[in-house]
Design a protein around this motif. Structure first.
Motif, mmCIF file in Angstrom:
data_model
loop_
_atom_site.group_PDB
_atom_site.id
_atom_site.type_symbol
_atom_site.label_atom_id
_atom_site.label_comp_id
_atom_site.label_asym_id
_atom_site.label_seq_id
_atom_site.Cartn_x
_atom_site.Cartn_y
_atom_site.Cartn_z
ATOM 1 N N TYR A 382 29.325 107.266 21.232
ATOM 2 C CA TYR A 382 29.222 108.188 22.361
ATOM 3 C C TYR A 382 28.727 107.419 23.576
ATOM 4 C CZ TYR A 382 29.752 111.873 18.897
ATOM 5 O OH TYR A 382 30.234 112.682 17.891
ATOM 6 N N LYS A 394 33.946 109.464 24.192
ATOM 7 C CA LYS A 394 33.757 109.192 22.768
ATOM 8 C C LYS A 394 34.826 108.211 22.303
ATOM 9 C CE LYS A 394 34.812 112.287 19.389
ATOM 10 N NZ LYS A 394 34.635 113.423 18.441
ATOM 11 N N TRP A 454 37.612 117.247 23.041
ATOM 12 C CA TRP A 454 37.734 115.839 23.392
ATOM 13 C C TRP A 454 39.189 115.576 23.780
ATOM 14 C CZ3 TRP A 454 33.461 113.274 24.242
ATOM 15 C CH2 TRP A 454 32.291 113.625 23.547
ATOM 16 N N VAL A 504 24.526 115.649 18.763
ATOM 17 C CA VAL A 504 24.588 114.615 19.794
ATOM 18 C C VAL A 504 23.848 115.113 21.030
ATOM 19 C CG1 VAL A 504 26.114 113.173 21.190
ATOM 20 C CG2 VAL A 504 26.832 113.905 18.895
ATOM 21 N N GLU A 541 29.459 118.773 16.661
ATOM 22 C CA GLU A 541 30.881 118.549 16.433
ATOM 23 C C GLU A 541 31.431 119.540 15.397
ATOM 24 O OE1 GLU A 541 32.750 116.561 18.128
ATOM 25 O OE2 GLU A 541 31.867 114.588 18.450
ATOM 26 N N GLN A 545 32.187 113.746 12.854
ATOM 27 C CA GLN A 545 32.119 113.205 14.208
ATOM 28 C C GLN A 545 33.478 112.826 14.787
ATOM 29 O OE1 GLN A 545 29.146 113.064 15.827
ATOM 30 N NE2 GLN A 545 28.111 113.911 14.033
#
Length: 698
Positions: A382, A394, A454, A504, A541, A545
Motif C-alpha cells: 500500500y 496498491k 481499486w 489498512v 478489504e 488483500q
C-alpha cells in the motif's frame, strides 16, 4: 546564494500555510513549498461519489473478510504475527484478543507541550538517550564529528542528516544483543548545519553527502539495556547520491529513463527526498522517494513536469551548478527527473548488494510502502502519494511469497516487487453529499463510511489506461491515474496494513486547499474544508488483500476537541483524548495498537509534534494517548515500537529548523545552556537523531 558561504537559501514565504508550529524553512527545503504553489492535480476526474441509498447500511459496507494467517521475516528469523484473521470473516490476532491494553508498555499520557519548548518530553518513569546522531562516525576510518571542520569526504563516512523512516531488525543468533538499524536521510538545512565561511561548492557537496540512506549495526548487553551503535561494524553502510541503484521491472530500459550518463536506462545514481518506508517479510527495507522535484531545474512546460511539480526556477540547493543531471534542460539529461519518485528496496544484511528501484510499483511522490502477505500468498503493498488532492495506490505481486528461510526462498522473495499489478483507489460514501458542509461534523448515520474499489492501471503486464503503454503508466503514474477517476485525497502519507487484523490505515496529513475556489470541497472520506489537522481512513478489504473492492470508515478526524468540536475519535469521548493533528507516520505494537507520529501539529494551536498511541478495538477504540513530544521546530518520524521490551524509538527530524548557525533554536540532543561553552563532544548545532525511550529503571 552568496558565493562567500553558499548557505543562504532562497526561502519563499508561505503566508497562510504555516500557522502553528510548521516552519516555512521546512516547507522550502523539504517539499519545495508545495503548499504555497499551484495544485499539481488539475484533472477533472470523477474523484468521489456520495450516495444516499437507504439499502446500503454500515454493517454491509464494513462486514468484509480480511487477511489470512501471516508471518513476518526479520533478518533470518521468522517471528509470528499471530493467527491474524480466521477464515471467512474479520477478527483479531491471538495477541490482540486478550485486549489492546495488554501491552507491557504502560504509561501515563503526557500533557501537550508548547511548540517553543526545546526539550524531548517523555512520560513519568521513562528516560531517553540517542542511538545515533547526525555526524556520528560509521567506519573505522571515519573522522569524529567536528562542526567547524566539516567536509563532504567526512560526511560521506558519517551518519547523515534528517533521519526519517527507521527500523531495527535483529541479527540472527545474537540472542537479542545485536541488530541493524536502517534510516532515510530526507533533506538538509545547511543554514543551521554549517558556520559562516564555508566555500559555496563545498557547502553543496556536504549537503549532497548528508542525503541518502544509512545501515548501521547496534549492540546492547541484554534486552533490558539500551542500544548503542557499533563503529566499524561489518554491516555498516552509507548510500550516497553517487551510489548506483538498479532499476528493475517493466519500465527498466525504457527510452523514458535513458540519459547520456546511463544509456541503458537501468543504472541510476542516488536516491532523493526519501521519506517513510516499510520492512518486507523477507527482511529488506523499502524507502519512498518523495519530494524529488525540488532537486531539479526543468523546462516546467510539459504535462509531466507540471503534474510532478517540476519548474524552471533555480533550486534551493543549486546542485545544478555542480552536476548537469540536476537541470533537465541540459541535452542528454531530459529524463533524469524520471529516474526518481520510485520505491527503493535495500538489503541491510548484505553490504555488497545493489539497491533497487522498482518500476512496477509506479512513480509518484511516495511517502513509503508497506506490505502484507495475502491469504493467496501474493504480497500486497500500500502506497500514498503525498500531495494535496493526490491518490492512494496498491501493488499486488505477480509471484507468491515463500515463508521458508532457505537461499532459494529468499531468492524468490527478492523478486516479488519487480512484477505485478498496480491499482489506484476510488472511495464512495454512503451518506448524501448535502450532509458534508466542510465542518467535519458526523453525518446522520453516525459514521463516516462507505465502500470503494481499486481501479486497475496495470494488470497482468498489460496497460489498463487508454492511450498509454505500460512504460508510460509506470513512469507517468499520476497522469495515468488521472484518466481512470480515482478519489482525490488530503495528502496520503503513511499507509500501513495491520498484521493483526488485515485492516489498512491511510494517514491523511492535511489539505489546506480543500474547498477553496475551483477546488474540490468536502466529501465523506475528506469531510473538512481548509483541513489543517488531517484524518485517518480505516480500510477493510473484501476477501483477502488482493481484492478489488473494500469497505472503509474514518477512524479519526483529528484536532483539539477543546477548540474543534467536530474532532472525532471513532466514537470515543473527545474530552478524554490527547489532542492530535497532522498525523504522518504510523506503526503497530505487539498487540495491535496504532502509534502515530505527527508533523506540524496541532497546527491550529501550536503544540509540539509528538508520538501518540491509539487503541483500535474494544471499549477504548479511538482513545488517543500522547507518549512523547519532540523539541522545538522538530518533527516526529520513523516510530518503532518494541512494547514487549518497554522501549520506543523515534527519529527526531529538523530540530531547531527556523534558526541560523549564529542563532540556533535548539541544541538537541547535546543540550548546551545559553551562553555556556560546549563541553567536549557537544555540538553548537542541533543534530537530528534516532533516539530510544525506555523505562528509567531498565
Amino acid at each position: 546564494m552568496p558565493a562567500s558561504s553558499g548557505r543562504t537559501f532562497s526561502l519563499l514565504p508561505m503566508p497562510g500555510h504555516t500557522k502553528g508550529k510548521r516552519s516555512p524553512v521546512t516547507c522550502a527545503l523539504k517539499c519545495d513549498n508545495a503548499c504555497s504553489g499551484e495544485v499539481c492535480n488539475t484533472s477533472s476526474n470523477s474523484y468521489f461519489r456520495d450516495i444516499a441509498s437507504a439499502t446500503m447500511s454500515r454493517r454491509a459496507a464494513l462486514g468484509f473478510g480480511a487477511a489470512g494467517a501471516l508471518a513476518v521475516v526479520l533478518g533470518n528469523t521468522v517471528t509470528s504475527a499471530g493467527t491474524a484473521v480466521a477464515d471467512g470473516g474479520p477478527g483479531l490476532a491471538a495477541a490482540a484478543k486478550d485486549g489492546f491494553g495488554a501491552s507491557k508498555l504502560q504509561f501515563t499520557a503526557i500533557a501537550p507541550v508548547d511548540a517553543a519548548v526545546d526539550k524531548l518530553t517523555v512520560p513519568a518513569g521513562f528516560t531517553w538517550q540517542p542511538v545515533i546522531r547526525w555526524g556520528d562516525p560509521l567506519f573505522n576510518d571515519s573522522p569524529a564529528f567536528d562542526v567547524d571542520h566539516q567536509s563532504a569526504a567526512a560526511q560521506a563516512r558519517q551518519f547523515g542528516y534528517n533521519n526519517d523512516y527507521t527500523d531495527i531488525l535483529p541479527i540472527d543468533g545474537s540472542k537479542d544483543r545485536r541488530a541493524v538499524l536502517f534510516t532515510n536521510h530526507e533533506y538538509t538545512n545547511e543554514n543551521i548545519m554549517l558556520p559562516a565561511g564555508f566555500d559555496a561548492a563545498e557547502t553543496r557537496a556536504i549537503g549532497r553527502a548528508a542525503h541518502g540512506l544509512t545501515v548501521v549495526e547496534l549492540e546492547r548487553k541484554n534486552k533490558n539495556k539500551p542500544w548503542s551503535y557499533v563503529k566499524g561494524a561489518g554491516l555498516n553502510r552509507r548510500f550516497l547520491t553517487d551510489t548506483t541503484y538498479e532499476l528493475d521491472g517493466p519500465a527498466a530500459g525504457s527510452a523514458l529513463l535513458k540519459t547520456t550518463a546511463d544509456p541503458s536506462g537501468r543504472a541510476i545514481k542516488g536516491t532523493l527526498g526519501n521519506c517513510s518506508g516499510g520492512t518486507t517479510p523477507w527482511g529488506t527495507i523499502l524507502s519512498g522517494e518523495e519530494n524529488f522535484n525540488g532537486y531539479f531545474a526543468a523546462p516546467g512546460t510539459s504535462d509531466s513536469d507540471k503534474r510532478y511539480g517540476l519548474t524552471s526556477k533555480p533550486t534551493a540547493r543549486q546542485w545544478e551548478l555542480d552536476d548537469p543531471r540536476f537541470d533537465t534542460r541540459n541535452p542528454g539529461y531530459e529524463n533524469e527527473a524520471n529516474r526518481f519518485g520510485w520505491i527503493v528496496e535495500v538489503d541491510p544484511f548484505d553490504p555488497a548488494s545493489t539497491p533497487r528501484k522498482h518500476s512496477a510499483m509506479g512513480r509518484f511522490k511516495h511517502e513509503g510502502a508497506n506490505v502484507i502477505v495475502a491469504k493467496s500468498g501474493h504480497v500486497v503493498a500500500y502506497m500514498g502519494d503525498d500531495e494535496r488532492f493526490d491518490y492512494l495506490y496498491k501493488f499486488v505481486s505477480a509471484g507468491t511469497y515463500r515463508p521458508g528461510t532457505t537461499a532459494e526462498d529468499r531468492k524468490n522473495n527478492l523478486t516479488l516487487l519487480s512484477e505485478g499489478d498496480l491499482y489506484v483507489a476510488r472511495f464512495t460514501g454512503n451518506s448524501a453529499p448535502a450532509e458534508f458542509d466542510g465542518s467535519g461534523k458526523l453525518p446522520a448515520d453516525g459514521a463516516f463510511d462507505g465502500s470503494g474499489e481499486w481501479l486497475p492501471l496495470v494488470v497482468g503486464g498489460q496497460s489498463k489506461v487508454a492511450g498509454m503503454s505500460v512504460e508510460e503508466v509506470l513512469v507517468y503514474t499520476r497522469l495515468a491515474a488521472d484518466k481512470v477517476g480515482p478519489t482525490k485525497m488530503d495528502r496520503c502519507e503513511d499507509v500501513q496494513p495491520s498484521l493483526h487484523t488485515g485492516k489498512v490505515y491511510v494517514v491523511c496529513t492535511n489539505n489546506t486547499d480543500r474547498g477553496k475556489t475551483g477546488k474540490e470541497g468536502a466529501t465523506e472520506v475528506n469531510p473538512r474544508t481548509l483541513n489543517r489537522d488531517g484524518h485517518i481512513v480505516e480500510i477493510t478489504e473484501t476477501g483477502d488483500q488482493t481484492s478489488t473492492t473494500f469497505g472503509w470508515n474514518l477512524l479519526m478526524v483529528c484536532g483539539d476537541p477543546a477548540r474543534n468540536p467536530a474532532a472525532y475519535f471513532a466514537g470515543f469521548p473527545p474530552s478524554q483524548v490527547s489532542p492530535i493533528s497532522c498525523p504522518d507516520n504510523v506503526a503497530f505494537d505487539s498487540v495491535g495498537n496504532l502509534w502515530i507520529s505527527t508533523d506540524g501539529a496541532p497546527s491550529s494551536i501550536g503544540y509540539a509534534d509528538g508520538l501518540f498511541k491509539v487503541t483500535l478495538d474494544g471499549a477504548d477504540r479511538g482513545k488517543v494517548e500522547q507518549f512523547l513530544a519532540v523539541p522545538r521546530d522538530a518533527e516526529t518520524c520513523g516510530p518503532v515500537i518494541h512494547d514487549d521490551e518497554r522501549t520506543v524509538f523515534v527519529a527526531v527530524q529538523h530540530p531547531g529548523e527556523e534558526g541560523t548557525f549564529a542563532d540556533q533554536h535548539s541544541y538537541f540532543p547535546d543540550y548546551v545552556a545559553a551562553g555556556a561553552t560546549p563541553k567536549p563532544g557537544q555540538a553548537r548545532a542541533p543534530r537530528p537523531s534516532v533516539v530510544q525511550v525506555l523505562r528509567a529503571d531498565a
